[in-house]
Every structure is written in C-alpha cells, then in structure tokens.
Design a protein around this motif. Structure first.
Motif, PDB file in Angstrom:
ATOM      1  N   LYS A   1       0.830  -1.211   0.000  1.00 31.09           N
ATOM      2  CA  LYS A   1       0.000   0.000   0.000  1.00 31.09           C
ATOM      3  C   LYS A   1       0.866   1.264   0.000  1.00 31.09           C
ATOM      4  CE  LYS A   1      -3.966  -2.045   2.449  1.00 31.09           C
ATOM      5  NZ  LYS A   1      -4.990  -1.831   1.410  1.00 31.09           N
ATOM      6  N   THR A   2       1.981   1.211   0.716  1.00 29.78           N
ATOM      7  CA  THR A   2       2.851   2.385   0.793  1.00 29.78           C
ATOM      8  C   THR A   2       3.471   2.700  -0.558  1.00 29.78           C
ATOM      9  OG1 THR A   2       3.355   1.879   3.117  1.00 29.78           O
ATOM     10  CG2 THR A   2       4.835   3.397   1.981  1.00 29.78           C
TER      11      THR A   2
ATOM     12  N   LEU B   1      -4.114   4.125   5.546  1.00 28.03           N
ATOM     13  CA  LEU B   1      -3.445   4.091   4.248  1.00 28.03           C
ATOM     14  C   LEU B   1      -4.464   4.049   3.112  1.00 28.03           C
ATOM     15  CD1 LEU B   1      -0.483   1.639   4.975  1.00 28.03           C
ATOM     16  CD2 LEU B   1      -0.292   4.062   4.406  1.00 28.03           C
TER      17      LEU B   1
ATOM     18  N   LEU C   1       2.543  10.526   8.022  1.00 28.49           N
ATOM     19  CA  LEU C   1       1.173  10.754   7.549  1.00 28.49           C
ATOM     20  C   LEU C   1       0.465  11.812   8.386  1.00 28.49           C
ATOM     21  CD1 LEU C   1       0.082   7.086   6.738  1.00 28.49           C
ATOM     22  CD2 LEU C   1       0.836   8.870   5.143  1.00 28.49           C
TER      23      LEU C   1
END
Length: 432
Positions: A130-131, A339, A249
C-alpha cells in the motif's frame, strides 16, 4: 475446550479474566495457525510421528478450515479458549486420534508465537504494498504540479517560494525512508520459532528447516530460548515501524488541514470529502485529514505502550504477552484503513494555481532579490542589508523570475532519482 486441560476445573471468574479478548483477537491469527498446523502435520509425517493417512486427514481438515476462514464462516465459539483449541477440536471431532496428534512436539507457546510471526510478516508486506502505491500517487501528483508554486513556511510564516511538486515529492521520499523500518520489522518477523516448544526444544526428531520452508519463512529462529524471546520483540519492532510512518502521515494530514483553510486556500477537497456545521452553512470541514492526524498521533504511542507492558520480563514465556494482542492488533488494522483512505483522497485533491501572484507573498522572493545583487557583484552581507532595508521602507520590488538548477529544488525535483530509489528498494527488499 482447552488444549492444556488436565481435567481440573478452573474457577469461572479466573477463566473469564485470563481468556480476555482472545477469542475475538485470535480471528486475526486463524489463517496463520492453520498454515502452521499444515506445516506441522507434514513435518510430523516425515519424522514418523504420524502416518501418511493421518497427515492426509489433517491436511483435508485444515484445508476445510482455511476455506471457512476465507469465506468468513469460521467462528470461535464461547466454549473454546482460543483459536488453537478450536482448530484442534475440529480436527479431533472429524478424525479422532489424528486430531489428537497434531500437537505432538509443539507447545502452545511456539504455536501462538508462530502464528503471530506469520501474521506480522504478512502485515509488513501488506503495508509495504500500500505504501508503494501511495508513493506512486505522490510522485504522479509531483510530476503534474511541478510548475505550481506555493509559499514555503518556517515558523508558520511565509518564507520562500516552494512548489506543490516539491511538497508531494518530499512525502514520497519520506515514505520510502519509513519503509526501511518495515524492512527491519519484516526481518524480525521472518524467523520461524516452530519447534522451540515451550522454549527448550523437543526430544522428538523434528525438522525445523522443513517447517521453515513449508511456511515461507526466510530463517529459523535457531535457539529455542531465543525463539521464545521473539515474543514482544517482534510486536515492538512492528510498532516502531507503524509509529514512524504514522508520524509522516500525521504531518501530511496537518499540512492539508492548513492548506484547505480559507486563509491559505492552497488546496481544495471535493465537496463529498468534507463535512458541515450544524449552524454555519458555509463550512466545509476537512474531517478526514483531521481524523488521520489524530489517529496517526495515537499510533505513535504504540512502541511506548508495548515497552511498558513487557520491559521488566526475563527470558521465557509469561502470560503478560497475551496483552500485546489487545494493544496491537486493532491499531494495526486501523493503520491499514488510514493508508486506504489516504490513497482514496489524495488523487482527488485539487491544487490552486498562481498562489504566489498574491501581493501578500511578495516578501517570499527577498532571497531572490539578494541573489540577483550577489550575481551583479554585491557581497552577501551587503545585499542582505539592502534588501532588508527596502522591505522596511516600502521600496522593495520582488524579483519573481528565478530558476533553480540543483537536485531537489523547485525546477529540478529529481523525480527520476526518487523513482530509482523505489526500484532499488523493491529489488533489495524481501517485503515485495
């Protein structure tokens, strides 16, 4: 239904307290306990401790459980202490003695630990995927907005010209740094503790290399005592990785909350992404980024919480470790949700163009005025004073035409260099 049952009844109040939330939290571990049990059955067959027929029965039953888990039909009823007792009961009810033999040469200590190692290894891989997706979104936005200038800030004051390309690429690069912590966490989780038993091994001729290969671990946690010491270490290492990325984030979310406000108005969220006020009809609140900020700030406490829970424990297993599931599992799921929502929101973020054409940002070009004087032969200190006095007496006229050339500056973002970092990471990592 306890795999340690010796026929002695436990006080109901004590049982309720000691079981805690295990039935609920063990749902995170179900698929991994099945995976470890499949490897265990294969290894027991090779060691001559169960027959080929018994292994076939166990593999069939474990396959059925895996399908139930995948389809969302698997449950851990109240009569079971945890997922491990439920799985063993299912196998015993279906196949009799074969089910009773699945626990041969293992303890609940290494059984639980193996499932947790597999779960956390899988988790680091899911976060990494996901990152990287988010990094690609940021680099795409940086590419699209290279020419869109914005004021850069120090001390909450407009300082010098920046750009959205520079801002987006900064977060892309820092998420890659955060992935280095997940790489470390993955390394710690990628150790197979199965076969360490209660922490002292087994007199059976088990093959720990076989189970390591069967489960896809990269390494064996060799020392049986050391294998048990992974409990707590792996959870804390993953928590540090989560906390590191959560800090990045949270900072991004705070930027976007500021940039979305009327005073700055650098960015605009789609109306469907905002919430309103019960009495002020004009309000379009960026709640999504405020909640991301708050949740990420909360996640940064995870390493400290885990440390305080296990910091004074000697080697060996202690029931204190059970609490780690309560502290960690749900926050880990919440981080995946964060995320996902960032991935959903960022591509739809709209950028306001021509921000620096506003007179209130004229002072951000003072350094360019100084640089212009330096290029004409004026010493820096003299140029600095001249421009400073011009600002004070009102004669300052901003020099807005400038060009940067060095790597990582407004007009040379170095996006290809950052993309090269992505490729090097993917090639040298076991996360992907």
């Amino acid at each position: 239904m306890k795999i340690w049952d010796k026929g002695i009844a436990v006080d109901k109040k004590i049982e309720q307290f000691t079981v805690g939330k295990d039935r609920e939290l063990d749902m995170y571990l179900a698929q991994f306990d099945v995976q470890a049990s499949q490897a265990q059955a294969t290894m027991l067959t090779q060691a001559g401790l169960i027959s080929e027929e018994e292994n076939e029965q166990l593999q069939q039953g474990l396959g059925e459980l895996a399908q139930q888990i995948t389809e969302g039909r698997f449950t851990i009823e109240a009569e079971f202490e945890d997922v491990h007792s439920k799985i063993e009961y299912y196998l015993t009810e279906k196949f009799g003695d074969a089910g009773k033999k699945i626990h041969t040469a293992r303890s609940r200590n290494d059984q639980v630990l193996t499932a947790i190692q597999l779960f956390l290894k899988d988790y680091t891989e899911r976060v990494a995927t996901k990152t990287l997706e988010l990094v690609n979104v940021l680099l795409h936005k940086a590419d699209a907005h290279q020419a869109d200038l914005m004021p850069g800030y120090t001390h909450f004051q407009a300082a010098m010209p920046s750009s959205f390309g520079l801002w987006f690429s900064a977060y892309a690069e820092h998420l890659l740094l955060d992935l280095a912590l997940f790489e470390a966490a993955h390394t710690v989780a990628d150790q197979n503790p199965l076969g360490s038993g209660a922490g002292f091994g087994s007199s059976f001729p088990i093959d720990r290399q076989l189970t390591t290969r069967q489960m896809g671990f990269g390494n064996v946690a060799v020392s049986s005592v050391g294998a048990q010491m992974l409990r707590g270490k792996t959870e804390k290492t993953v928590a540090f990785a989560v906390a590191g990325m959560a800090a990045t984030l949270a900072k991004m979310a705070y930027d976007l909350v500021l940039y979305n406000g009327q005073d700055m108005a650098f960015v605009e969220l789609p109306k469907e992404f905002t919430t309103g006020s019960s009495i002020m009809p004009h309000k379009k609140n960026p709640d999504v980024f405020e909640l991301i900020r708050a949740r990420c700030n909360s996640l940064q406490a995870l390493p400290n919480t885990i440390t305080l829970t296990i910091s004074n424990l000697p080697s060996g297993y202690h029931r204190d470790f059970q609490i780690l599931k309560e502290l960690l599992f749900e926050p880990l799921t919440q981080f995946l949700d964060i995320l996902d929502i960032v991935l959903f929101a960022l591509p739809q973020l709209k950028i306001k163009p021509d921000l620096l054409n506003q007179a209130k940002y004229d002072a951000t070009f003072t350094v360019e005025n100084i640089n212009q004087l330096i290029q004409s032969g004026t010493p820096f200190r003299t140029a600095y004073k001249q421009v400073g006095l011009a600002v004070e007496d009102g004669s300052y006229v901003p020099h807005k035409e400038f060009q940067t050339t060095h790597l990582g500056s407004i007009h040379n973002l170095g996006l290809e260099e950052i993309r090269a970092k992505v490729e090097r990471l993917k090639q040298g990592s076991k996360l992907f």
